[in-house]
Design a protein around this motif. Structure first.
Motif, PDB file in Angstrom:
ATOM      1  N   SER A 290       0.833  -1.210   0.000  1.00  0.00           N
ATOM      2  CA  SER A 290       0.000   0.000   0.000  1.00  0.00           C
ATOM      3  C   SER A 290       0.865   1.256   0.000  1.00  0.00           C
ATOM      4  O   SER A 290       0.532   2.255  -0.652  1.00  0.00           O
ATOM      5  N   ASN A 291       1.961   1.216   0.724  1.00  0.00           N
ATOM      6  CA  ASN A 291       2.860   2.364   0.764  1.00  0.00           C
ATOM      7  C   ASN A 291       3.438   2.653  -0.624  1.00  0.00           C
ATOM      8  O   ASN A 291       3.560   3.815  -1.032  1.00  0.00           O
ATOM      9  N   LYS A 292       3.777   1.605  -1.379  1.00  0.00           N
ATOM     10  CA  LYS A 292       4.336   1.799  -2.713  1.00  0.00           C
ATOM     11  C   LYS A 292       3.305   2.363  -3.686  1.00  0.00           C
ATOM     12  O   LYS A 292       3.648   3.148  -4.586  1.00  0.00           O
ATOM     13  N   LYS A 293       2.044   1.984  -3.497  1.00  0.00           N
ATOM     14  CA  LYS A 293       0.988   2.553  -4.338  1.00  0.00           C
ATOM     15  C   LYS A 293       0.956   4.069  -4.196  1.00  0.00           C
ATOM     16  O   LYS A 293       0.789   4.802  -5.171  1.00  0.00           O
ATOM     17  N   ILE A 294       1.102   4.534  -2.966  1.00  0.00           N
ATOM     18  CA  ILE A 294       1.106   5.976  -2.711  1.00  0.00           C
ATOM     19  C   ILE A 294       2.386   6.612  -3.250  1.00  0.00           C
ATOM     20  O   ILE A 294       2.357   7.679  -3.878  1.00  0.00           O
ATOM     21  N   GLU A 295       3.494   5.950  -3.014  1.00  0.00           N
ATOM     22  CA  GLU A 295       4.798   6.501  -3.394  1.00  0.00           C
ATOM     23  C   GLU A 295       4.875   6.772  -4.896  1.00  0.00           C
ATOM     24  O   GLU A 295       5.413   7.800  -5.331  1.00  0.00           O
ATOM     25  N   TYR A 296       4.323   5.858  -5.709  1.00  0.00           N
ATOM     26  CA  TYR A 296       4.462   5.972  -7.159  1.00  0.00           C
ATOM     27  C   TYR A 296       3.284   6.683  -7.828  1.00  0.00           C
ATOM     28  O   TYR A 296       3.287   6.878  -9.037  1.00  0.00           O
ATOM     29  N   SER A 297       2.295   7.078  -7.049  1.00  0.00           N
ATOM     30  CA  SER A 297       1.131   7.760  -7.614  1.00  0.00           C
ATOM     31  C   SER A 297       1.388   9.258  -7.735  1.00  0.00           C
ATOM     32  O   SER A 297       2.018   9.873  -6.875  1.00  0.00           O
ATOM     33  N   GLU A 298       0.870   9.861  -8.820  1.00  0.00           N
ATOM     34  CA  GLU A 298       1.037  11.296  -9.033  1.00  0.00           C
ATOM     35  C   GLU A 298      -0.209  12.088  -8.657  1.00  0.00           C
ATOM     36  O   GLU A 298      -0.200  13.317  -8.687  1.00  0.00           O
ATOM     37  N   GLU A 299      -1.300  11.401  -8.315  1.00  0.00           N
ATOM     38  CA  GLU A 299      -2.539  12.089  -7.956  1.00  0.00           C
ATOM     39  C   GLU A 299      -2.459  12.676  -6.546  1.00  0.00           C
ATOM     40  O   GLU A 299      -1.634  12.271  -5.734  1.00  0.00           O
ATOM     41  N   LYS A 300      -3.350  13.625  -6.268  1.00  0.00           N
ATOM     42  CA  LYS A 300      -3.449  14.191  -4.928  1.00  0.00           C
ATOM     43  C   LYS A 300      -3.796  13.091  -3.930  1.00  0.00           C
ATOM     44  O   LYS A 300      -4.562  12.174  -4.245  1.00  0.00           O
ATOM     45  N   LEU A 301      -3.270  13.207  -2.708  1.00  0.00           N
ATOM     46  CA  LEU A 301      -3.533  12.212  -1.668  1.00  0.00           C
ATOM     47  C   LEU A 301      -4.142  12.879  -0.440  1.00  0.00           C
ATOM     48  O   LEU A 301      -3.632  13.889   0.048  1.00  0.00           O
ATOM     49  N   TYR A 302      -5.228  12.300   0.038  1.00  0.00           N
ATOM     50  CA  TYR A 302      -5.832  12.702   1.302  1.00  0.00           C
ATOM     51  C   TYR A 302      -5.926  11.476   2.201  1.00  0.00           C
ATOM     52  O   TYR A 302      -6.094  10.341   1.731  1.00  0.00           O
ATOM     53  N   CYS A 303      -5.818  11.699   3.505  1.00  0.00           N
ATOM     54  CA  CYS A 303      -6.123  10.657   4.490  1.00  0.00           C
ATOM     55  C   CYS A 303      -7.559  10.849   4.955  1.00  0.00           C
ATOM     56  O   CYS A 303      -8.035  11.979   5.052  1.00  0.00           O
ATOM     57  N   TYR A 304      -8.235   9.754   5.248  1.00  0.00           N
ATOM     58  CA  TYR A 304      -9.612   9.863   5.749  1.00  0.00           C
ATOM     59  C   TYR A 304      -9.718   9.137   7.080  1.00  0.00           C
ATOM     60  O   TYR A 304      -9.556   7.920   7.155  1.00  0.00           O
ATOM     61  N   GLY A 305      -9.977   9.927   8.138  1.00  0.00           N
ATOM     62  CA  GLY A 305     -10.128   9.376   9.482  1.00  0.00           C
ATOM     63  C   GLY A 305      -8.967   9.746  10.370  1.00  0.00           C
ATOM     64  O   GLY A 305      -7.877   9.169  10.261  1.00  0.00           O
ATOM     65  N   ALA A 306      -9.174  10.734  11.249  1.00  0.00           N
ATOM     66  CA  ALA A 306      -8.121  11.167  12.189  1.00  0.00           C
ATOM     67  C   ALA A 306      -8.177  10.303  13.442  1.00  0.00           C
ATOM     68  O   ALA A 306      -8.438  10.776  14.539  1.00  0.00           O
TER      69      ALA A 306
END
Length: 391
Positions: A290-306
């Motif tokens: 899952s971390n690599k999916k984020i690392e290689y993605s160019e789209e904006k990223l948001y977290c959901y749930g504090a």
């Protein structure tokens, strides 16, 4: 200077050896917020930690203990039962378990780790006396006696001598010395009294590979065997148990004092250290993907749930540093961040997520995670990223 205390001997069996299963260097503290971009805190936010295991009792526990007055300082500790849907669901499930096993005649209910007394209030029609014990206890019910202290500092005999029912929800895992804790309960009770506890289950943690649920506050990870061994030494017999997967993977137990011969509970085979290490390797594989999916993605990223445990995910997923905001519907958290993850929390009402990736960061309870997935689907989020495969 905040120093951790070495904790290497088994808390279940005297002088029993243990071994390190997982070494967690610079492991983040959780449940601590700050004003976004403030960073004026004057204490460490990461400590070395390790998960140890006693093979003789099938019990896992933390190898380093942080001071109670640091972890549970009211300025730092923010857990409130009624503010979390997962906690509410867990308490309702526990209440059902207690009702199933409760015998008539109890005149006093004592909640150890009462928090906001949400659970204790459910028994207002059962007993003439309700007592909540917790260093951070508070209640809007004037009929509840609130004792702001730890159990070991309380003389229960000064409050009641009647037939008692002891209840405790997600507290035993926080106890620094469970043997002393059980000794106090044994000295404060009779064979007429009943006990109902729930706490995180080692069995479910391993089954589901949920090693993200390990944090500095949860010192113990009980199996049904280790709990049975612990209480037997102090004259208690396990009478019922139930595994609840909804919130943190919970073990519920009922037990009583007895003068009869106590049978230690036997439940399938004990775990081996290698088995637990293999499950941890599977967990690392999943969350790294899952971390690599984020690392290689160019789209904006948001977290959901504090969620209170979010810094643990960031520990395993450093690519979360790319997140623009953390979205959470609790407006009381808006404008805050974590002391070790300085990304602003917002309510997200003005954010269009249709062209963004959203990482689900409230994963402590399956129920809450599944609801978030449904909500994000309705919002037509471009990609929903789950940090774990088991949800």
């Amino acid at each position: 200077m905040i120093k951790s205390i070495e904790n290497v001997n088994s808390p279940i069996i005297k002088n029993s050896n243990s071994e390190v299963l997982i070494d967690l260097k610079s492991y983040p503290v959780t449940e601590m917020y700050q004003k976004y971009n403030d960073n004026s805190f004057k204490f460490p936010t990461k400590f070395d930690q390790e998960l140890r295991f006693c093979s003789k009792s099938n019990h896992a526990f933390l190898g380093k203990l942080l001071p109670q007055d640091f972890i549970y300082n009211p300025d730092n500790y923010h857990t409130v039962s009624s503010s979390s849907q997962g906690s509410v669901n867990a308490i309702n499930n526990f209440y059902t378990f207690i009702q199933k096993n409760l015998q008539e005649g109890s005149e006093c209910f004592i909640d150890i780790g009462a928090n906001d007394t949400m659970l204790l209030k459910k028994f207002s029609s059962y007993a003439t006396q309700l007592i909540g014990i917790d260093p951070n206890v508070s209640s809007d019910d004037k009929n509840i006696i609130c004792i702001k202290d730890y159990l070991e500092n309380v003389d229960l005999s000064s409050y009641t001598k009647n037939k008692k029912t002891f209840i405790s929800s997600h507290t035993l895992e926080h106890i620094y010395d469970p043997r002393e804790f059980m000794k106090i309960l044994s000295e404060s009770s009779t064979e007429e009294d009943q006990f109902f506890f729930q706490f995180p289950s080692l069995d479910l943690l391993i089954r589901d590979s949920r090693f993200d649920q390990i944090h500095h506050q949860h010192i113990h990870y009980f199996s049904i065997q280790s709990l049975s061994q612990l209480i037997a030494e102090f004259g208690f017999q396990l009478t019922d148990h139930y595994l609840d997967p909804d919130h943190y993977g919970t073990l519920m137990v009922a037990f009583k004092k007895t003068s009869k011969t106590i049978k230690i509970f036997e439940y399938e085979s004990f775990y081996t250290p290698d088995e637990i290490k293999n499950r941890y390797s599977n967990f690392i594989s999943d969350i790294t993907s899952s971390n690599k999916k984020i690392e290689y993605s160019e789209e904006k990223l948001y977290c959901y749930g504090a969620s209170l445990m979010l810094p643990i995910l960031n520990y395993y997923m450093p690519s979360m540093s790319k997140a623009i905001k953390i979205i959470d519907q609790d407006k009381a958290k808006s404008g805050l961040s974590y002391v070790n993850y300085d990304v602003e929390i917002v309510d997200g009402s003005d954010i269009d997520l249709t062209n963004s990736n959203v990482l689900v960061t409230a994963v402590a309870t399956k129920l809450a995670t599944r609801k978030i997935i449904n909500k994000l689907s309705d919002l037509k989020v471009m990609n929903i990223i789950l940090p774990l495969n088991t949800i």
